[in-house]
Design a protein around this motif. Structure first.
Motif, mmCIF file in Angstrom:
data_model
loop_
_atom_site.group_PDB
_atom_site.id
_atom_site.type_symbol
_atom_site.label_atom_id
_atom_site.label_comp_id
_atom_site.label_asym_id
_atom_site.label_seq_id
_atom_site.Cartn_x
_atom_site.Cartn_y
_atom_site.Cartn_z
ATOM 1 N N GLU A 156 0.665 -1.055 -0.164
ATOM 2 C CA GLU A 156 0.047 -0.073 -0.143
ATOM 3 C C GLU A 156 0.652 1.176 -0.249
ATOM 4 N N THR A 230 -3.056 -12.738 -4.357
ATOM 5 C CA THR A 230 -3.055 -11.368 -4.842
ATOM 6 C C THR A 230 -1.893 -10.112 -5.004
ATOM 7 N N GLY A 234 -2.472 -5.225 -5.459
ATOM 8 C CA GLY A 234 -4.145 -5.521 -4.870
ATOM 9 C C GLY A 234 -5.668 -6.266 -5.617
ATOM 10 N N ARG A 383 3.081 -10.273 -4.002
ATOM 11 C CA ARG A 383 3.137 -9.006 -3.185
ATOM 12 C C ARG A 383 4.382 -9.367 -1.604
#
Length: 394
Positions: A156, A230, A234, A383
């Motif tokens: 993020e 993922t 996202g 990720r």
């Protein structure tokens, strides 16, 4: 809200290291220069002054639930209380600190969460599938913090670096294309089954000599599933093992900026590396496109894969493929070699002790800069699994 430390917890954390803490050993280059240290008093004062008033509440130890990531990072860094193990994933922490205009120094964090529990570290590194579960959960070895903690996610924050992949040497891949493709096909099939059935996958890992409790194994499987399915943005991953160009390029760019190699030749080569120097997508493309797993006779049938750490759900796809007979179905006899201690997966593969390995992309980058010729053939984790965890008031 500080919890009492437990001997069992410390033992479990020390055993695990999330599979990711293997010391980087590279041929032909010096090690990364030390980076774990506390900020100077002048840095602390500056960072604290720039932190938002909402960063921490009156007690000065914990943070408000609505505090922004920037305010928490600045406050913790200003107090010299950002922790990391410093064995390969500190680059993401350094990139995060740089993002907020802070020095890239950090506290050296032990392979347990005792420093987080006793408030020595305010912002502690944790893998979502390992240490974070032990901090939050109440099963054996856990601290039971539950919803009294929050995290800062590297994905993020835009500083994610890709982790677990499958790699081999360029020479092995060229000499054994059918073997490489068949191995990938069976491994990807194992991962597809594992992420669709994480509970069963956890049980399979436990059967093969898990170093953690059954409850923690189940937690790990659920969290690893998220890393496989993922991406860093996202979004759902359409095909397991895909080498996403943008995510890999970001990993390479951050590696060039933050990996420090003592050897000048290696350091220079690091800066010249391109994605074509660290990965080959052709084997994955062939494996993922196949519907029957037939690629011609394997050039080598007895093969091995070196893990980064001990048997656990971080590697559940390989154990599922072994247990379900997927490797045998494509004519391979596969040995899964646990990691741990001083074992370097890049060195093991480069020296020919094993045929394949699991490593982080940054490890492979540094190894190739140091003179190895390794090539990634599939990207399993899509990720970053690294977060910074902190306590909240309330």
């Amino acid at each position: 809200m500080k919890k009492e430390s437990t001997t069992k917890f410390s033992k479990i954390c020390t055993l695990l290291l999330a599979g990711a803490m293997t010391v980087l050993t590279f041929a032909g280059c010096g090690t990364s220069s030390g980076s774990a240290s506390s900020p100077s008093p002048s840095v602390s004062a500056s960072a604290e002054a720039s932190a938002s008033p909402s960063a921490s509440e009156a007690a000065g130890l914990y943070y408000g639930s609505a505090a922004t990531a920037e305010s928490v990072v600045k406050d913790a860094a200003g107090k010299g209380k950002v922790g990391n193990w410093g064995l390969g994933n500190e680059y993401e922490i350094q990139a995060l600190l740089s993002k907020y205009g802070l020095p890239t120094t950090f506290l050296s964090q032990a392979f347990d969460m005792n420093g987080f529990d006793d408030d020595t570290i305010a912002l502690a590194s944790a893998m979502t599938y390992n240490e974070l579960g032990l901090v939050k959960n109440s099963y054996e070895g856990g601290y039971s913090y539950g919803d009294k903690v929050k995290t800062i996610d590297m994905n993020e924050e835009g500083v994610a670096m890709l982790e677990d992949n499958i790699f081999t040497t360029s020479a092995f891949a060229k000499a054994n294309p059918n073997t490489v493709t068949a191995f990938l096909y069976a491994s990807l099939k194992g991962w597809e089954y594992a992420v669709a059935n994480p509970e069963e996958a956890a049980e399979i890992c436990y059967k093969y000599g898990s170093s953690v409790s059954a409850d923690h194994q189940a937690y790990m499987a659920d969290e690893v599933e998220k890393l496989v399915t993922t991406d860093t943005k996202g979004s759902a991953v359409s095909k397991i093992g895909n080498m996403d160009e943008a995510a890999m390029q970001q990993t390479l760019d951050l590696a060039k900026k933050y990996i420090k190699l003592d050897d000048s030749v290696a350091a220079s080569k690091l800066q010249s590396l391109t994605l074509d120097d660290i990965r080959d997508t052709s084997y994955w493309a062939a494996a993922s496109a196949s519907t029957d797993g037939k690629f011609g006779a394997p050039e080598k049938t007895d093969i091995s894969i070196q893990l980064k750490w001990l048997p656990d759900a971080q590697f559940m796809g390989y154990y599922v493929a072994l247990d379900k007979g997927y490797y045998k179905d494509v004519g391979l006899n596969v040995t899964i070699v646990p990691g741990g201690g001083d074992i370097s997966e890049t060195t093991a593969v480069n020296s020919g002790q094993v045929d394949f390995g699991v490593t982080w992309v940054s490890n492979l980058i540094a190894a190739n800069a140091g003179g190895m010729s390794l090539t990634e053939v599939a990207q399993i984790f899509q990720r970053s699994g690294l977060v910074l965890v902190y306590k909240i008031n309330g």
